[in-house]
Motif scaffolding. Structure first.
Motif, PDB file in Angstrom:
ATOM      1  N   ASN A 213      -9.988   3.453 -29.921  1.00 16.60           N
ATOM      2  CA  ASN A 213     -10.386   4.765 -30.414  1.00 16.60           C
ATOM      3  C   ASN A 213     -10.657   4.641 -31.914  1.00 16.60           C
ATOM      4  O   ASN A 213      -9.752   4.716 -32.741  1.00 16.60           O
ATOM      5  CB  ASN A 213      -9.288   5.785 -30.133  1.00 16.60           C
TER       6      ASN A 213
ATOM      7  N   GLY B  64     -21.265   4.594 -22.023  1.00 11.67           N
ATOM      8  CA  GLY B  64     -20.827   5.809 -22.709  1.00 11.67           C
ATOM      9  C   GLY B  64     -21.405   6.053 -24.085  1.00 11.67           C
ATOM     10  O   GLY B  64     -20.979   6.969 -24.763  1.00 11.67           O
ATOM     11  N   THR B  67     -25.180  10.110 -23.563  1.00  8.96           N
ATOM     12  CA  THR B  67     -24.948  10.985 -22.418  1.00  8.96           C
ATOM     13  C   THR B  67     -26.310  11.363 -21.867  1.00  8.96           C
ATOM     14  O   THR B  67     -27.128  11.934 -22.585  1.00  8.96           O
ATOM     15  CB  THR B  67     -24.203  12.246 -22.857  1.00  8.96           C
ATOM     16  N   THR B  74     -20.725   7.955 -11.615  1.00 16.81           N
ATOM     17  CA  THR B  74     -19.313   7.883 -11.245  1.00 16.81           C
ATOM     18  C   THR B  74     -18.867   6.434 -11.228  1.00 16.81           C
ATOM     19  O   THR B  74     -19.627   5.538 -10.860  1.00 16.81           O
ATOM     20  CB  THR B  74     -19.049   8.508  -9.852  1.00 16.81           C
ATOM     21  N   SER B  79     -16.122  10.865 -12.265  1.00 14.61           N
ATOM     22  CA  SER B  79     -17.302  11.004 -13.117  1.00 14.61           C
ATOM     23  C   SER B  79     -17.016  10.468 -14.520  1.00 14.61           C
ATOM     24  O   SER B  79     -15.961  10.725 -15.102  1.00 14.61           O
ATOM     25  CB  SER B  79     -17.697  12.475 -13.210  1.00 14.61           C
ATOM     26  N   ILE B  80     -17.944   9.680 -15.068  1.00 15.10           N
ATOM     27  CA  ILE B  80     -17.761   9.180 -16.431  1.00 15.10           C
ATOM     28  C   ILE B  80     -18.874   9.682 -17.336  1.00 15.10           C
ATOM     29  O   ILE B  80     -18.987   9.259 -18.479  1.00 15.10           O
ATOM     30  CB  ILE B  80     -17.713   7.629 -16.479  1.00 15.10           C
ATOM     31  N   ARG B  81     -19.665  10.620 -16.852  1.00 13.19           N
ATOM     32  CA  ARG B  81     -20.750  11.142 -17.673  1.00 13.19           C
ATOM     33  C   ARG B  81     -20.155  11.918 -18.854  1.00 13.19           C
ATOM     34  O   ARG B  81     -19.313  12.793 -18.679  1.00 13.19           O
ATOM     35  CB  ARG B  81     -21.627  12.064 -16.833  1.00 13.19           C
ATOM     36  N   LYS B  83     -18.209  10.759 -21.158  1.00 12.97           N
ATOM     37  CA  LYS B  83     -16.959  10.193 -21.675  1.00 12.97           C
ATOM     38  C   LYS B  83     -17.239   9.244 -22.834  1.00 12.97           C
ATOM     39  O   LYS B  83     -18.302   8.642 -22.923  1.00 12.97           O
ATOM     40  CB  LYS B  83     -16.229   9.434 -20.560  1.00 12.97           C
ATOM     41  N   GLU B  84     -16.256   9.089 -23.737  1.00 15.80           N
ATOM     42  CA  GLU B  84     -16.398   8.181 -24.877  1.00 15.80           C
ATOM     43  C   GLU B  84     -16.333   6.733 -24.397  1.00 15.80           C
ATOM     44  O   GLU B  84     -15.644   6.439 -23.410  1.00 15.80           O
ATOM     45  CB  GLU B  84     -15.264   8.416 -25.871  1.00 15.80           C
ATOM     46  N   ASP B  87     -12.830   5.423 -23.751  1.00 16.78           N
ATOM     47  CA  ASP B  87     -12.185   5.913 -22.529  1.00 16.78           C
ATOM     48  C   ASP B  87     -12.722   5.192 -21.298  1.00 16.78           C
ATOM     49  O   ASP B  87     -11.985   4.899 -20.365  1.00 16.78           O
ATOM     50  CB  ASP B  87     -12.426   7.423 -22.383  1.00 16.78           C
ATOM     51  N   ILE B  88     -14.043   4.936 -21.309  1.00 16.63           N
ATOM     52  CA  ILE B  88     -14.649   4.239 -20.182  1.00 16.63           C
ATOM     53  C   ILE B  88     -14.093   2.822 -20.080  1.00 16.63           C
ATOM     54  O   ILE B  88     -13.805   2.321 -18.998  1.00 16.63           O
ATOM     55  CB  ILE B  88     -16.177   4.248 -20.323  1.00 16.63           C
TER      56      ILE B  88
END
Lengths: 349, 272
Positions: A213, B64, B67, B74, B79-81, B83-84, B87-88
């Motif tokens: 992050n 990511g 967008t 997915t 769903s990962i649309r 997402k940062e 996070d992915i």
């Protein structure tokens, strides 16, 4: 933790150095001790900026602001209430600051914590910017802090500043806080957390793809740096016994930046060397400003002459050794031993 | 679920990564239009296409960085649309880059350890306190880094700076760093770029090996047709941001649209 050779040597050096400083009054004059204290404080400031700029790559020019916060918070904590009542002549000091009195170490930690918390408010909007824009924004925030201090007269005594701050910052105290800063930052920067910060510095995109992050880690590094800047500021205030808003202008940030760049961005030992060498140099060059008698010609004292010479020295450093004294390398025991082994071999040959 | 036509991938039910009708526009330029693909778990698949076809944009959408304006992505059913990227990555997708993105001044081991960070448990403030638990984990990460370095044949260069390595070794290091995040899906953006035929051949074998060893699913972009045809089990072909063909290497190789995209109109006419 296992006690290996290097750890043992580090601890031994710290203890011996501490003992020498404990007895420093027997062989050093007041002036030398004054300089020595300044060196330790400058080391703290340089290390804190190195974390932000050298390791994380955040070009922050707001250091003077955090130093000011640390200095003012600490001064308010250790100034005796009676003295405060006399000194605040523009407007009386408001409660609870009027009755506040804490031990020195609490005031130093308090100064650091205040600076660190304040850094969050700056970091969250500003750290989305990059490079030069970040520099400008942090510079502006440092000015905002200064203007706030000038105008918050019931707390800070405005532009009159605070005088007669108790001199709790003795040589050993400054040494102790410098050691504390060094140990905390060394452990952070040379754990995997430090690797993460350097990865963010080198390539933000790669860092975010590695699951880091980026924004949060930048804020964290910025706040830790501000915390130690606050600690340095607290010591500086007690050391100089007088603080006023004019002290914490851009030139102070520039000085600290100079220590860091001269020592080497991304090198903790480099910052220590940079702060030491430049602090000594700045004092030692004072003789240039005194009238000189060269026998055949007499030069009257020129105020500001040392800064001219100093600029030349800096120019030479930048031209000849751009990466600073240490670059990104560290002065470790292994390096020192390797150096002596090389010397030995050369003598035999 | 209705309203769109799914292509016919080899095993749709077991798809680890599923993109449906993804469209990505930059201002007036449509970089990816109406792209749908389903990647089954455990497969090695490739995306090919001429320069500027939008292959890397697809990777940037999947990992990511962008967008998409339309469509749904997915990963493992979620769903990962939007997402940062970090996070992915935490969910189990790692990638490498077309232009290598390593920290040149850091050592090989340090670079790999950056990848280990996402899976560590101890928070940062344990470091200055010197807690034994933190240092135990730190040692574990170092050991994990060494093992991965050995896996990509870099154990001799552990303490060398990444910038001093030859090009091929830097590519392997980037793969090791991606593996350190313990992914289930690995996206490789032109892994064989700049490699000689011998190195490309080794890379092909290497990709097959790590798929089995780390139980990975691999999606790669590649220009080197020998690598693509040799290692991929399924291929999507893109041109001007859209899929023009897909299937096994044999199907794709003989598809007239693909031949035209790569060689031009005339060749097809002559062949016909």
């Amino acid at each position: 933790m296992r006690l290996d050779r290097n750890t043992f040597l580090s601890i031994a050096t710290m203890v011996i150095f501490g003992l020498v400083l404990w007895q420093a009054e027997t062989f050093l004059g007041d002036y030398q001790i004054y300089i020595a204290k300044l060196i330790f404080i400058n080391i703290i400031l340089a290390l804190s900026l190195n974390l932000i700029y050298g390791f994380t790559g955040l070009f922050s020019l707001g250091h003077a602001g955090f130093i000011a916060i640390g200095a003012y918070v600490s001064a308010l904590c250790i100034l005796p209430p009676a003295q405060k009542e006399i000194m605040w002549i523009l407007e009386p000091i408001i409660w609870p600051f009027s009755d506040l009195l804490t031990p020195f170490w609490v005031s130093v930690l308090g100064g650091g914590l205040f600076a660190g918390v304040f850094a969050i408010f700056i970091a969250v909007p500003v750290l989305r910017l990059g490079d030069d824009y970040l520099g400008m924004a942090t510079l502006a925030f440092a000015e905002i802090i200064r203007v706030l201090i000038v105008n918050a007269t019931p707390i800070t005594n405005g532009s009159l500043g605070i005088k007669g701050i108790p001199g709790h910052a003795t040589l050993l105290v400054c040494y102790g806080w410098a050691l504390f800063t060094l140990i905390v930052l060394a452990r952070l920067c040379y754990s995997n957390f430090g690797n993460v910060l350097r990865c963010i510095r080198d390539n933000e995109i790669a860092a975010s793809v590695m699951g880091i992050n980026v924004f949060w880690n930048k804020v964290l590094s910025f706040c830790i740096g501000a915390f130690f800047a606050g600690i340095g500021g607290a010591l500086l205030g007690s050391h100089l016994s007088t603080i006023d808003p004019k002290m914490f202008n851009f030139l102070l940030t520039f000085n600290v930046l100079m220590f860091v760049v001269a020592g080497g961005l991304g090198s903790l030992t480099g910052s220590i060397l940079g702060a030491t060498v430049i602090t000594i140099l700045l004092e030692w060059l004072r003789f240039l400003e005194e009238p000189m008698d060269l026998g055949f010609i007499e030069i009257p004292g020129i105020p500001g002459m040392r800064m001219v010479v100093f600029s030349v020295v800096l120019l030479v450093i930048i031209l000849k050794r751009r990466e600073g004294i240490m670059g990104t390398r560290e002065l470790t025991w292994n390096r020192i031993f390797a150096f002596f082994r090389r010397l030995e071999r050369r003598e035999k040959a | 679920m209705s309203g769109f036509v799914l292509p016919t991938p080899p095993d749709y039910a077991g798809a680890l990564l599923l993109a449906r009708n993804v469209t990505m526009r930059f201002g007036g330029v449509t970089a990816v239009s109406d792209l749908s693909l389903a990647l089954p778990a455990g497969a090695i698949a490739g995306i090919i296409g001429p320069n500027g076809a939008g292959k890397t944009t697809v990777f940037n959408v999947l990992s990511g960085f962008y967008t998409p304006q339309e469509g749904e992505i997915t990963f493992d059913g979620a769903s990962i649309r939007g997402k940062e990227p970090n996070d992915i990555c935490r969910l189990g997708m790692a990638r490498t880059f077309q232009n290598i993105r390593l920290s040149p001044q850091m050592t090989v081991l340090e670079n790999i350890m950056v990848g280990c960070h996402v899976r560590r448990h101890c928070p940062w403030w344990m470091a200055p306190l010197g807690l034994p638990r933190f240092y135990r984990e730190e040692e574990e990460l170092r050991e994990k880094g060494r093992r991965l370095a050995e896996r990509v044949h870099l154990s001799e260069q552990l303490d060398e700076t990444a910038g001093s390595l030859p090009y091929g070794a830097q590519r392997r290091l980037e793969i090791a760093r991606a593996l350190a995040t313990e992914p289930r899906l690995l996206l490789l953006d032109e892994p064989a770029a700049g490699m000689n035929p011998q190195e490309s051949l080794e890379l092909m074998h290497f990709i097959g090996h790590i798929r089995d060893e780390f139980a990975l699913t691999i999606l790669l972009i590649e220009h080197d047709m020998k690598v693509v045809m040799g290692v991929c089990e399924y291929i999507w072909v893109m041109e001007y941001g859209a899929l023009i063909a897909e299937g096994t290497p044999d199907v794709v190789r003989n598809d007239p649209l693909v031949i035209r995209a790569y060689l031009g109109e005339d060749v097809v006419v002559q062949n016909a």
